[in-house]
Scaffold this active site. Structure first.
Site, short mmCIF file in Angstrom:
data_model
loop_
_atom_site.label_atom_id
_atom_site.label_comp_id
_atom_site.label_asym_id
_atom_site.label_seq_id
_atom_site.Cartn_x
_atom_site.Cartn_y
_atom_site.Cartn_z
N ASP A 221 0.80 -1.23 0.00
CA ASP A 221 0.00 0.00 0.00
C ASP A 221 0.84 1.28 0.00
O ASP A 221 0.47 2.26 -0.64
CB ASP A 221 -1.03 -0.01 1.14
CG ASP A 221 -0.41 -0.24 2.50
OD1 ASP A 221 0.81 -0.51 2.57
OD2 ASP A 221 -1.13 -0.14 3.50
N ASP B 109 2.28 -9.83 3.41
CA ASP B 109 1.20 -9.61 4.39
C ASP B 109 -0.20 -9.93 3.87
O ASP B 109 -1.12 -10.13 4.67
CB ASP B 109 1.22 -8.16 4.88
CG ASP B 109 2.42 -7.86 5.76
OD1 ASP B 109 3.16 -8.80 6.09
OD2 ASP B 109 2.62 -6.68 6.09
N ASP C 180 -2.31 -7.94 2.68
CA ASP C 180 -3.24 -6.95 3.23
C ASP C 180 -3.68 -5.91 2.20
O ASP C 180 -3.80 -4.73 2.51
CB ASP C 180 -2.62 -6.26 4.45
CG ASP C 180 -1.29 -5.58 4.10
OD1 ASP C 180 -0.73 -5.87 3.04
OD2 ASP C 180 -0.84 -4.74 4.90
O1 F6P Z 1 5.16 -5.15 4.96
C1 F6P Z 1 5.77 -6.39 5.02
C2 F6P Z 1 6.48 -6.60 6.30
O2 F6P Z 1 7.12 -7.83 6.16
C3 F6P Z 1 5.63 -6.54 7.58
O3 F6P Z 1 4.94 -7.72 7.85
C4 F6P Z 1 6.67 -6.22 8.61
O4 F6P Z 1 6.10 -5.59 9.72
C5 F6P Z 1 7.57 -5.28 7.89
O5 F6P Z 1 7.49 -5.64 6.52
C6 F6P Z 1 9.00 -5.32 8.34
O6 F6P Z 1 9.70 -4.38 7.62
P1 F6P Z 1 11.27 -4.14 7.70
O7 F6P Z 1 11.91 -5.09 6.77
O8 F6P Z 1 11.47 -2.74 7.27
O9 F6P Z 1 11.67 -4.42 9.11
#
Ligand code: F6P
Length: 324
Positions: free
Chosen positions: A103, A128, A130
């Site tokens: 998103d 996700d 979502d």
């Molecule tokens: O948006 C995907 C995601 O894997 C989420 O489930 C998780 O909270 C986030 O990315 C983690 O992001 P980063 O790699 O920036 O820690």
């Protein structure tokens, strides 16, 4: 449209390479040029791109991660940053962009397209799941299989030691991974942000499990769940109230984002990205492609951002029945 740009942005997901391949190959098939921007919007701002022909995407369909790399660009939140990106696209003679991400990526793309009149098509890629407008996002199926495989292994050691495990899975704001992997791995309890079942109910359920003769218990906790402050505090609270349990916490973390994509994710990415290129060639813009009831469809980026992908809460009832 003579030249299409493609990029991957936000959290990477298995199948993004299959998506890049499908964009490059579709462009080659329809005799148009394709360029790949590195590190999402940041590469557009810096003019960091590579020409992509059919051969430049050989043997990547099976690879996890993204060969174009990914980032969450802060600079793209500013109109100056977006202006730089638009200038670079003009210089590179790119007529339209395909944005693979979640998103945040679509929000950036929507503003950019409005400000600079550059057609964009969004392709949902995030573990996700979502995103509204698609039953599945690229990478979700692979991530589910990774999680189920990990929980199966945790179950082996949990039952050897008669232990209770809290397993935290990803899903910043959504419980799709937790709910489906929980049912798939036979978890005793599943905690998701969409439904607050309460601590008392959790304690009662675990107590029942122990009394019924179970030799192990697994609670799958979505990282977005707010029942405890975090999974460690939740585990502490439960063991304080149920001292008979020997409990452990496992945070699966970024292991969920890696690995070779499942066949489902490869096919999904391929179908979505052929459609994305074809929509641009048909003069369409500001849409997101999605997989709905086994068909490839499209919806406006606006609706993809406004509406919420509904989670099937009946799975909680199924889990309740089957973990008896
Ligand atoms: O948006 C995907 C995601 O894997 C989420 O489930 C998780 O909270 C986030 O990315 C983690 O992001 P980063 O790699 O920036 O820690």
């Amino acid at each position: 449209i003579k030249r299409i740009g493609v990029m991957t942005s936000g959290g990477d997901s298995p199948g993004m390479n299959a998506a890049i391949r499908a964009v490059a190959r579709s462009c080659a098939y329809y005799n148009i040029q394709c360029v790949g921007f590195y590190r999402g919007f940041q590469g557009m701002i810096e003019g960091d791109y590579v020409e992509m022909d059919a051969r430049s995407v050989r043997n990547i369909i099976s690879r996890g991660g993204t060969i174009l790399k990914s980032a969450r660009s802060k600079e793209f939140h500013t109109s100056e940053g977006r202006q730089k990106a638009a200038d670079n696209l003009k210089k590179a003679e790119v007529d339209a962009m395909i944005l693979i991400g979640g998103d945040g990526t679509f929000r950036g793309g929507q503003i950019f397209s409005k400000e600079h009149n550059i057609p964009v098509i969004g392709v949902p890629g995030t573990i996700d799941n979502d995103i509204y407008g698609t039953n599945y996002t690229i990478g979700y199926d692979t991530a589910l299989n990774t999680v189920v495989d990990a929980i199966d292994k945790i179950r082996d050691t949990a039952s050897s030691h008669n232990r209770l495990f809290f397993v935290e899975v990803m899903g910043r704001d959504a419980g799709f991974i937790a709910l489906n992997s929980g049912v798939g791995a036979g978890a005793e309890e599943i905690l998701i942000p969409e439904e607050d079942l309460g601590l008392d109910r959790l304690l009662a359920s675990l107590e029942r499990s122990r009394k019924s003769g179970k030799t192990s218990s697994i609670v799958v906790v979505s990282e977005g769940d707010k029942i405890g402050k975090n999974v460690f505090e939740l585990a502490e609270y439960v063991t304080k109230n149920l001292p008979d349990y020997d409990s452990k916490v496992t945070v699966l973390g970024h292991i969920q984002r890696g690995g070779s994509p499942s066949c489902f994710d490869r096919v999904l990415a391929s179908r979505l990205c052929v459609k994305a290129v074809e929509l641009l060639l048909d003069g369409k813009k500001d849409l997101m492609v999605g997989f709905v009831n086994n068909q490839i469809e499209s919806c406006t980026l606006e609706s993809a951002l406004k509406e919420k992908h509904a989670i099937n809460l009946d799975l909680l009832r199924i889990s309740d029945i089957l973990s008896t």
